[in-house]
Design an enzyme around this catalytic site. Sequence first.
Site, mmCIF file in Angstrom:
data_model
loop_
_atom_site.group_PDB
_atom_site.id
_atom_site.type_symbol
_atom_site.label_atom_id
_atom_site.label_comp_id
_atom_site.label_asym_id
_atom_site.label_seq_id
_atom_site.Cartn_x
_atom_site.Cartn_y
_atom_site.Cartn_z
ATOM 1 N N ASP A 1 0.869 -1.176 0.000
ATOM 2 C CA ASP A 1 0.000 0.000 0.000
ATOM 3 C C ASP A 1 0.908 1.229 0.000
ATOM 4 O OD1 ASP A 1 -1.631 2.117 0.629
ATOM 5 O OD2 ASP A 1 -2.602 1.136 2.333
ATOM 6 N N ASN B 1 -6.039 13.303 -10.501
ATOM 7 C CA ASN B 1 -6.743 13.745 -11.711
ATOM 8 C C ASN B 1 -6.464 15.234 -11.893
ATOM 9 O OD1 ASN B 1 -8.841 15.303 -10.286
ATOM 10 N ND2 ASN B 1 -9.444 13.272 -9.544
ATOM 11 N N VAL C 1 -5.838 5.188 -5.500
ATOM 12 C CA VAL C 1 -4.654 5.654 -4.760
ATOM 13 C C VAL C 1 -4.866 7.074 -4.249
ATOM 14 C CG1 VAL C 1 -2.154 6.006 -4.874
ATOM 15 C CG2 VAL C 1 -3.217 4.480 -6.472
ATOM 16 N N ASP C 2 -5.464 7.881 -5.104
ATOM 17 C CA ASP C 2 -5.685 9.289 -4.779
ATOM 18 C C ASP C 2 -6.479 9.421 -3.472
ATOM 19 O OD1 ASP C 2 -5.612 11.989 -5.196
ATOM 20 O OD2 ASP C 2 -7.070 12.028 -6.849
ATOM 21 N N SER D 1 -2.535 5.104 -13.873
ATOM 22 C CA SER D 1 -3.527 4.936 -14.961
ATOM 23 C C SER D 1 -4.111 3.534 -15.113
ATOM 24 C CB SER D 1 -2.949 5.354 -16.330
ATOM 25 O OG SER D 1 -2.976 6.752 -16.472
ATOM 26 N N THR D 2 -3.684 2.577 -14.287
ATOM 27 C CA THR D 2 -4.143 1.201 -14.542
ATOM 28 C C THR D 2 -5.373 0.802 -13.719
ATOM 29 O OG1 THR D 2 -2.579 0.358 -12.914
ATOM 30 C CG2 THR D 2 -1.858 0.378 -15.207
HETATM 31 N N1 AR6 Z 1 -1.394 1.639 -2.934
HETATM 32 C C1 AR6 Z 1 -0.889 1.214 -4.095
HETATM 33 N N2 AR6 Z 1 -1.628 1.021 -5.203
HETATM 34 C C2 AR6 Z 1 -2.941 1.268 -5.118
HETATM 35 C C3 AR6 Z 1 -3.558 1.728 -3.931
HETATM 36 C C4 AR6 Z 1 -2.717 1.893 -2.809
HETATM 37 N N3 AR6 Z 1 -3.195 2.331 -1.634
HETATM 38 N N4 AR6 Z 1 -4.866 1.877 -4.173
HETATM 39 C C5 AR6 Z 1 -5.079 1.540 -5.467
HETATM 40 N N5 AR6 Z 1 -3.925 1.149 -6.039
HETATM 41 P P1 AR6 Z 1 -6.157 4.324 -9.624
HETATM 42 P P2 AR6 Z 1 -5.654 5.749 -12.136
HETATM 43 C C6 AR6 Z 1 -3.634 0.733 -7.422
HETATM 44 O O1 AR6 Z 1 -7.557 4.079 -10.008
HETATM 45 O O2 AR6 Z 1 -5.992 4.559 -12.942
HETATM 46 C C7 AR6 Z 1 -8.706 8.426 -8.936
HETATM 47 O O3 AR6 Z 1 -10.073 8.576 -8.657
HETATM 48 C C8 AR6 Z 1 -4.800 0.258 -8.255
HETATM 49 O O4 AR6 Z 1 -5.079 -1.098 -7.996
HETATM 50 O O5 AR6 Z 1 -5.888 4.783 -8.231
HETATM 51 O O6 AR6 Z 1 -4.442 6.536 -12.501
HETATM 52 C C9 AR6 Z 1 -8.061 9.747 -9.322
HETATM 53 O O7 AR6 Z 1 -8.632 10.843 -8.663
HETATM 54 C C10 AR6 Z 1 -4.243 0.439 -9.659
HETATM 55 O O8 AR6 Z 1 -3.392 -0.649 -10.018
HETATM 56 O O9 AR6 Z 1 -5.456 5.417 -10.569
HETATM 57 C C11 AR6 Z 1 -8.308 9.807 -10.812
HETATM 58 O O10 AR6 Z 1 -9.558 10.353 -11.115
HETATM 59 C C12 AR6 Z 1 -3.359 1.673 -9.530
HETATM 60 O O11 AR6 Z 1 -3.148 1.840 -8.125
HETATM 61 C C13 AR6 Z 1 -8.249 8.381 -11.234
HETATM 62 O O12 AR6 Z 1 -8.583 7.621 -10.078
HETATM 63 C C14 AR6 Z 1 -3.939 2.937 -10.099
HETATM 64 O O13 AR6 Z 1 -5.338 2.996 -9.910
HETATM 65 C C15 AR6 Z 1 -6.866 7.978 -11.665
HETATM 66 O O14 AR6 Z 1 -6.908 6.676 -12.166
#
Ligand code: AR6
Length: 350
Positions: free
Chosen positions: A13, A27, A36-37, A123-124
Amino acid sequence: MTGKTKLSLIRGDITQQDTEAIVNAANTSLLGGGGVDGAIHRAGGPEILKECKEIRARQGGCPTGEAMITGGGKLKARWVIHTVGPIWSGKNRDDNLLRNAYYNSLALAEEKGIQSIAFPSISTGAYRFPADRAARIALTTLNDFLKKPRCLKEVRFVLFSDEILKIYQNCWKEISELESKIGYKGKIVKLRLDEILLPDGQKSIHEIAEHSGAACAVPFLSDGKVVLVKQFRQAIKEVIYEIPAGRLEDGEEPQECIERELVEEIGYRAEKVELLMSYCASPGYSNEIIHIFRATGLKEEEQDVKEHEPLETVILSLPEVFKMIKEGKIRDGKTILGLLLIKQLPATNS
Ligand code: AR6
């Protein structure tokens, strides 16, 4: 280790990392969200959002591919670098934007002197970028970034599931097996063949002409005229006007090189040489950097021509050279750039 930097790929995490900085997949609004955000803002507390709002007030959010920095609030990490990856659309542009997100985050960390940083897989998640493609972009961008000396001592990729961790591990294995070899070693250039991994998983060869760099100077006489050399160039099979220039010899400083070349090529010793600019000559296929100087206080000295053919020198006024540039009669890149720089930055002592 990659270069002098430790790279680890771990499952975990990102909010729990003790690196100096962690990267947020934000974003463009910088106002928080899910994934993550959301986790970073929850764990770090309201201080992070407060700083994000200040950035928004100053410059209106964060464009896709760019990166901004705030403090880490209650996190163990002192800094959070907020970057915005692209929403997957299947277009080539997505690859570049994702590369920018990683590159700009790394460059910002470097600029701040940060020594350890943790990335999520940008982005994934919500943005649906295919994980294998994203891993290739993330890891090749990092690998290329670390090819130059950097202050980063540790980079961690913190992946949220075993599945995505495996994808990153396999991708790193492929990257570490890429080859780079010298295809030809000449006196002026070495042809380096770099195998690269493309976002779609295909491999390709980049041909790079390795060059030690060069120095050139606009020789500025006290009457305001400049000295050019006129010579036949085998590569273009043309007689061309150029400012005096030379290739940096082993361990030679650009200034030393141009002082030597001015004597050898045009028979002048310069009292003063000032660096105007260093630029990349043809970054598409060569690492050659050209340093452009202005040379003033010129005193004639016996010409010492190394080459078989003596160089013909031509003394021209600035209006004459600018007319020649306009008419396409001066076509050498460093010469045009040097002369335009002279026009922009009038000499202080002549
Ligand atoms: N630690 C590490 N990885 C994580 C965690 C964590 N605590 N939580 C999720 N992931 P995403 P994006 C992984 O959706 O695709 C947000 O709403 C997750 O499984 O967080 O860049 C922002 O505000 C995935 O593999 O980011 C934007 O609107 C990766 O982190 C949008 O999402 C990225 O997933 C950005 O989307």
